[in-house]
Design an enzyme around this catalytic site. Sequence first.
Site, PDB file in Angstrom:
ATOM      1  N   GLY A  76      -1.724  63.430  55.410  1.00 40.04           N
ATOM      2  CA  GLY A  76      -2.908  63.154  55.585  1.00 40.04           C
ATOM      3  C   GLY A  76      -3.727  62.026  56.093  1.00 40.04           C
ATOM      4  O   GLY A  76      -2.573  61.287  56.476  1.00 40.04           O
ATOM      5  N   ALA A 119       5.308  55.622  61.723  1.00 41.39           N
ATOM      6  CA  ALA A 119       5.163  54.197  62.072  1.00 41.39           C
ATOM      7  C   ALA A 119       4.727  53.609  60.545  1.00 41.39           C
ATOM      8  O   ALA A 119       4.825  52.464  60.426  1.00 41.39           O
ATOM      9  CB  ALA A 119       3.893  53.884  63.072  1.00 41.39           C
ATOM     10  N   CYS A 120       4.478  54.398  59.766  1.00 42.84           N
ATOM     11  CA  CYS A 120       4.084  53.891  58.234  1.00 42.84           C
ATOM     12  C   CYS A 120       5.415  53.577  57.628  1.00 42.84           C
ATOM     13  O   CYS A 120       5.268  52.816  56.649  1.00 42.84           O
ATOM     14  CB  CYS A 120       3.574  55.001  57.544  1.00 42.84           C
ATOM     15  SG  CYS A 120       2.015  55.429  58.012  1.00 42.84           S
ATOM     16  N   TYR A 149       4.226  57.291  51.101  1.00 49.30           N
ATOM     17  CA  TYR A 149       4.475  58.354  52.503  1.00 49.30           C
ATOM     18  C   TYR A 149       5.340  57.456  53.241  1.00 49.30           C
ATOM     19  O   TYR A 149       6.437  58.098  53.669  1.00 49.30           O
ATOM     20  CB  TYR A 149       3.233  58.530  53.083  1.00 49.30           C
ATOM     21  CG  TYR A 149       3.017  59.291  54.557  1.00 49.30           C
ATOM     22  CD1 TYR A 149       3.394  60.616  54.656  1.00 49.30           C
ATOM     23  CD2 TYR A 149       2.927  58.181  55.563  1.00 49.30           C
ATOM     24  CE1 TYR A 149       3.588  60.774  55.934  1.00 49.30           C
ATOM     25  CE2 TYR A 149       3.097  58.973  56.798  1.00 49.30           C
ATOM     26  CZ  TYR A 149       3.262  60.197  56.966  1.00 49.30           C
ATOM     27  OH  TYR A 149       3.278  60.817  58.388  1.00 49.30           O
ATOM     28  N   ALA A 193      -8.208  58.741  61.990  1.00 47.82           N
ATOM     29  CA  ALA A 193      -9.341  57.935  62.562  1.00 47.82           C
ATOM     30  C   ALA A 193      -9.970  58.556  63.939  1.00 47.82           C
ATOM     31  O   ALA A 193     -11.262  58.607  64.027  1.00 47.82           O
ATOM     32  CB  ALA A 193      -9.227  56.491  62.805  1.00 47.82           C
ATOM     33  N   ARG A 220      -5.150  49.328  66.078  1.00 53.07           N
ATOM     34  CA  ARG A 220      -4.192  50.549  65.992  1.00 53.07           C
ATOM     35  C   ARG A 220      -4.064  51.095  67.431  1.00 53.07           C
ATOM     36  O   ARG A 220      -4.828  50.717  68.366  1.00 53.07           O
ATOM     37  CB  ARG A 220      -4.714  51.831  65.431  1.00 53.07           C
ATOM     38  CG  ARG A 220      -4.846  51.504  63.839  1.00 53.07           C
ATOM     39  CD  ARG A 220      -3.384  51.642  63.200  1.00 53.07           C
ATOM     40  NE  ARG A 220      -3.635  51.534  61.557  1.00 53.07           N
ATOM     41  CZ  ARG A 220      -4.095  50.419  60.915  1.00 53.07           C
ATOM     42  NH1 ARG A 220      -4.275  49.380  61.612  1.00 53.07           N
ATOM     43  NH2 ARG A 220      -4.098  50.794  59.846  1.00 53.07           N
TER      44      ARG A 220
HETATM   45  P1  NAD Z   1      -0.013  68.506  59.779  1.00 56.64           P
HETATM   46  O1  NAD Z   1      -0.338  68.174  58.324  1.00 56.64           O
HETATM   47  O2  NAD Z   1      -0.888  69.231  60.592  1.00 56.64           O
HETATM   48  O3  NAD Z   1       1.199  69.270  59.811  1.00 56.64           O
HETATM   49  C1  NAD Z   1       2.136  69.302  58.756  1.00 56.64           C
HETATM   50  C2  NAD Z   1       2.480  70.836  58.215  1.00 56.64           C
HETATM   51  O4  NAD Z   1       3.210  70.746  57.496  1.00 56.64           O
HETATM   52  C3  NAD Z   1       1.082  71.544  57.772  1.00 56.64           C
HETATM   53  O5  NAD Z   1       0.833  72.549  58.538  1.00 56.64           O
HETATM   54  C4  NAD Z   1       1.487  71.907  56.551  1.00 56.64           C
HETATM   55  O6  NAD Z   1       0.823  73.119  55.970  1.00 56.64           O
HETATM   56  C5  NAD Z   1       3.092  71.849  56.528  1.00 56.64           C
HETATM   57  N1  NAD Z   1       3.428  71.799  55.038  1.00 56.64           N
HETATM   58  C6  NAD Z   1       3.348  70.961  54.197  1.00 56.64           C
HETATM   59  N2  NAD Z   1       4.278  71.235  53.090  1.00 56.64           N
HETATM   60  C7  NAD Z   1       4.675  72.307  53.352  1.00 56.64           C
HETATM   61  C8  NAD Z   1       5.752  73.173  52.529  1.00 56.64           C
HETATM   62  N3  NAD Z   1       5.922  72.589  51.512  1.00 56.64           N
HETATM   63  N4  NAD Z   1       6.203  74.204  53.190  1.00 56.64           N
HETATM   64  C9  NAD Z   1       5.965  74.506  54.322  1.00 56.64           C
HETATM   65  N5  NAD Z   1       5.169  73.766  55.205  1.00 56.64           N
HETATM   66  C10 NAD Z   1       4.419  72.682  54.671  1.00 56.64           C
HETATM   67  O7  NAD Z   1       0.705  66.947  60.539  1.00 56.64           O
HETATM   68  P2  NAD Z   1       0.828  66.658  61.830  1.00 56.64           P
HETATM   69  O8  NAD Z   1      -0.027  65.702  62.271  1.00 56.64           O
HETATM   70  O9  NAD Z   1       1.045  67.962  62.799  1.00 56.64           O
HETATM   71  O10 NAD Z   1       2.382  65.927  61.739  1.00 56.64           O
HETATM   72  C11 NAD Z   1       3.342  66.419  61.964  1.00 56.64           C
HETATM   73  C12 NAD Z   1       4.563  65.674  61.416  1.00 56.64           C
HETATM   74  O11 NAD Z   1       4.605  64.335  62.101  1.00 56.64           O
HETATM   75  C13 NAD Z   1       4.635  65.000  59.955  1.00 56.64           C
HETATM   76  O12 NAD Z   1       5.824  65.098  59.541  1.00 56.64           O
HETATM   77  C14 NAD Z   1       3.957  63.854  59.968  1.00 56.64           C
HETATM   78  O13 NAD Z   1       4.250  63.077  58.826  1.00 56.64           O
HETATM   79  C15 NAD Z   1       4.555  63.160  61.183  1.00 56.64           C
HETATM   80  N6  NAD Z   1       3.527  62.267  61.782  1.00 56.64           N
HETATM   81  C16 NAD Z   1       2.288  62.286  62.409  1.00 56.64           C
HETATM   82  C17 NAD Z   1       1.688  61.790  62.793  1.00 56.64           C
HETATM   83  C18 NAD Z   1       0.165  61.738  63.283  1.00 56.64           C
HETATM   84  O14 NAD Z   1      -0.428  60.775  63.657  1.00 56.64           O
HETATM   85  N7  NAD Z   1      -0.059  63.088  63.305  1.00 56.64           N
HETATM   86  C19 NAD Z   1       1.979  60.253  62.613  1.00 56.64           C
HETATM   87  C20 NAD Z   1       3.197  59.831  62.042  1.00 56.64           C
HETATM   88  C21 NAD Z   1       4.013  60.737  61.502  1.00 56.64           C
END
Ligand code: NAD
Length: 324
Positions: A76, A119-120, A149, A193, A220
């Site tokens: 999140g 990046a975290c 995370y 953000a 950022r």
């Molecule tokens: P998001 O939360 O929209 O998508 C992640 C999805 O994983 C969600 O739909 C959620 O329901 C699903 N999920 C969580 N737990 C689950 C489970 N137990 N079983 C099945 N599905 C499950 O996030 P996003 O922004 O689309 O990010 C996708 C990936 O990219 C993530 O791994 C995130 O850590 C990584 N990431 C995203 C960002 C960003 O800025 N959005 C930055 C760095 C890394």
Amino acid sequence: MSKKALVCGAGGFIGGHLVKRLKSEGFWVRGVDIKMHEFETSAADEFIQGDLRDPEVVKRAVDGMDDVYQLAADMGGAGYIFTGDHDANVMHNSATINLNVVEFGRQAGVKRIFYSSSACIYPAYNQMDPDNPKCSEDSAYPAEPDSEYGWEKLFSERLYLSYMRNYGMYVRVARFHNIFGPLGTWRGGREKAPAAMCRKVAETSAGGTMEMWGDGKQTRSFLYVDECVEAVRRMMEGPFEGPLNVGSEEMVTINQLAEMVMDIAGKKLEINHVPGPQGVRGRNSDNRLIREKLGWEPSQSLRAGMEKTYAWIAEQAKEAGIAK
Ligand code: NAD
């Protein structure tokens, strides 16, 4: 026969965009997520609604797949991952998903696996100075991420790369830096953000006041989701396993981001700085390695992406009856 790709986290923001991209390239796509996509019907040929912590769901999902994109994570915005209240869930849930996907993927003979890290993972001690954050790939160690995370992501990067070394699996690891765009969470506490700024501007009348966590001087960079998906595809087809930063080098302060959104909306608001979770003081992508390995870099400005994102969030706010 078209190649078969599985997108884990297909009900999420980046996963939803990736499914569409893979479909447009001719892949047969299976999506899996614990929830359906919030804002659209999935473009996937098949969608399994299931919990990837459950080995049976994972076995069903990876069965018969050539490629796996593992994007599912318990995550999140700052309001979710930096308060500390969700640490146990973040670590347990995401690590379990990754342990399941890589092992059952291996057993099923999946050919290629992509993993989205973040990046975290970068050490907090390199991100104290808002003007000079250091995020080159090799600066990850000695590790000191500022959130659990980030620690889980670091563990899982190493997990996938171990499978590559010990089992000869084809693995690709990217570190995403603040991805934003339409069809992402824009309210409820898990939004990031750019979406939060768009919502606040959309729901406040001109001349009103919007709240911002912190002094707004933290820096950022933000990458538009289409650019991210392009980088993911290039990584999957490209020669380098990673980890590679996938981000933008256009660094702004959060105050500048807010001003940009106001300018796009044509609304001037006062900013009220209030205490709240913020994460590190400065962070920017370092794209030297991905430029060298894949010749990739973002093709458009932050402003161009924010215009599309604001338009979408303003529309959502209107439909929700909270637009001013
Ligand atoms: P998001 O939360 O929209 O998508 C992640 C999805 O994983 C969600 O739909 C959620 O329901 C699903 N999920 C969580 N737990 C689950 C489970 N137990 N079983 C099945 N599905 C499950 O996030 P996003 O922004 O689309 O990010 C996708 C990936 O990219 C993530 O791994 C995130 O850590 C990584 N990431 C995203 C960002 C960003 O800025 N959005 C930055 C760095 C890394």
